[in-house]
Design an enzyme around this catalytic site. Structure first.
Site, PDB file in Angstrom:
ATOM      1  N   GLN A 179     -18.784  26.240  34.401  1.00  0.00           N
ATOM      2  CA  GLN A 179     -20.070  26.467  35.061  1.00  0.00           C
ATOM      3  C   GLN A 179     -21.009  27.369  34.251  1.00  0.00           C
ATOM      4  O   GLN A 179     -22.158  27.577  34.652  1.00  0.00           O
ATOM      5  CB  GLN A 179     -19.855  27.085  36.447  1.00  0.00           C
ATOM      6  N   HIS A 201     -20.984  17.159  31.636  1.00  0.00           N
ATOM      7  CA  HIS A 201     -21.800  16.752  32.783  1.00  0.00           C
ATOM      8  C   HIS A 201     -22.327  17.929  33.601  1.00  0.00           C
ATOM      9  O   HIS A 201     -23.134  17.734  34.511  1.00  0.00           O
ATOM     10  CB  HIS A 201     -21.030  15.777  33.680  1.00  0.00           C
ATOM     11  N   THR A 237      -8.149   8.048  20.558  1.00  0.00           N
ATOM     12  CA  THR A 237      -9.388   7.822  19.818  1.00  0.00           C
ATOM     13  C   THR A 237     -10.562   8.489  20.512  1.00  0.00           C
ATOM     14  O   THR A 237     -10.789   8.291  21.706  1.00  0.00           O
ATOM     15  CB  THR A 237      -9.662   6.309  19.685  1.00  0.00           C
ATOM     16  N   CYS A 330     -15.035  18.777  44.238  1.00  0.00           N
ATOM     17  CA  CYS A 330     -13.604  18.508  44.296  1.00  0.00           C
ATOM     18  C   CYS A 330     -13.047  18.760  45.694  1.00  0.00           C
ATOM     19  O   CYS A 330     -11.982  18.275  46.055  1.00  0.00           O
ATOM     20  CB  CYS A 330     -12.866  19.408  43.298  1.00  0.00           C
TER      21      CYS A 330
END
Length: 381
Positions: A179, A201, A237, A330
């Protein structure tokens, strides 16, 4: 219908520049682990991003390990500290993100790690005297894991003070900085932290990508096995397009940090003033109304609504086009309520609805006015 997005602590809107950088990189399809020219082109982009990201924190490029986000980075660090670095004791708090708390519980059960919970006050602030008391028992190797900015009530940890305290007692220090990265300047050459984490994000980058800061020569070993990518610390990858988006988002965040912080502080202050004026009896959870002790990006609000009516509040806000959260994203589906608020609120206030409103530079005062009017109408009716 008007749309207002006040859930930026959960995830943020992608910037146009980030979308452009991702789209352009999608055409570069070589595997960065391949040795031919296509692979070398991807590898060059990847390492350029790593170097630029590291520069924001006065870190070495080798100390940045790309992951799928903050949760994976937390898991990588915590598991390896116990499994590989000999940690026998973990000091944390009961208001950490579940990426930390649930991992610590798992480690406790699997490896019989001793866990201590540092005292926090009614605002969610860490008791540093108690932390030092816990650290003074140096009979076993210790890991301290405390988040920089609490994701539900915004409480700030003094990162440098905690890092220095850990260093004094030869303890490892990990902080969930999800945060705060992109919102606060962090200089890891000045803050002797061992491990930190980020998720793109949270600062207007893409979902599904983040990084771990792992101090060089830490001895950390991989959680995901299967290849030598990410300096042998994270197999798989790398999503070069997403990492490019992360890098672009972080660059913009830090280039515009002062101006955007001032603007968001203005939105938060205005929202707070309107709430106090229009909704008598409103309370602010923790220290969220205090800019010195809490992040400038959110307000956690306890509303004076009866329990039977409170159950409909988020539903009604959503019907009005308002996106916010009753806790962290969440926690939104949890019937047990917020573990953070349960630790700091009185029994009386726990019976009232608490809503987290979190802000970005995309928000406006007109949006604040709209939300206040909707809340006021709901409460009065």
């Amino acid at each position: 219908m008007k749309q207002v997005y006040f859930d930026n602590a959960a995830t943020t809107q992608l910037r146009d520049e980030v979308i452009t950088s991702i789209t352009e990189t999608l055409s570069v399809y070589g595997n960065p682990s391949s040795t031919h020219s296509y692979g070398r082109t991807s590898k060059s982009i990847l390492e350029s991003c790593r170097k630029e990201i590291a520069s924001h924190f006065n870190a070495s490029a080798s100390e940045i390990i790309f992951t799928s986000g903050g949760t994976e980075a937390d898991n990588l660090i915590l598991n390896s500290c116990v499994r590989d670095l000999g940690v026998k004791r973990i000091i944390t708090s009961k208001i950490e993100h579940h990426a930390v708390l649930h991992t610590v519980t798992e480690l406790q059960a699997k490896f019989e790690v001793h866990v201590d919970y540092v005292d926090i006050d009614e605002n969610g602030m860490v008791d540093y005297l108690h932390l030092e008391k816990l650290l003074s028992d140096t009979s076993s190797k210790i890991l301290v894991t405390l988040m920089h900015v609490n994701n539900e009530v915004g409480t700030l940890l003094d990162l440098k003070k905690t890092a220095l305290l850990c260093k004094d007692y030869n303890a490892l220090f990990h902080s969930d900085t999800v945060q705060s990265i992109g919102h606060y300047s962090l200089d890891f050459s000045e803050i002797p932290i061992d491990f930190a984490v980020a998720a793109a994000h949270k600062f207007h980058g893409p979902k599904g990508v983040g990084f771990a800061f792992i101090r060089k020569n830490s001895g950390i070993r991989p959680l995901i096995i299967g290849g030598e990518q990410e300096r042998g610390l994270r197999a798989g990858t790398e999503p070069v397009y997403a990492i490019t988006g992360l890098n672009e988002a972080l660059k913009i965040a830090y280039n515009n940090l002062a101006n955007e912080r001032k603007y968001i502080e203005g939105i938060k202050s205005y929202f707070k003033e309107r709430l106090v004026k229009e909704i008598p009896g409103v309370k602010f959870n923790g220290n969220c109304e205090n800019f010195e002790h809490s992040t400038y990006t959110l307000l956690s609000v306890c509303l004076p609504i009866a329990l039977d009516k409170a159950m409909m509040l988020l539903f009604q806000l959503d019907l009005k086009g308002i996106a916010c959260s009753k806790g962290s994203a969440c926690q939104s589906g949890s019937v047990g309520g917020s573990h953070v608020l349960s630790e700091i609120l009185s029994e009386e206030d726990l019976q009232k609805p608490s809503i987290r409103f979190s802000f970005s530079s995309f928000n406006t005062r007109k949006e604040v006015d709209y939300v206040i009017n909707v809340l006021k109408e709901f409460i009065e009716n």
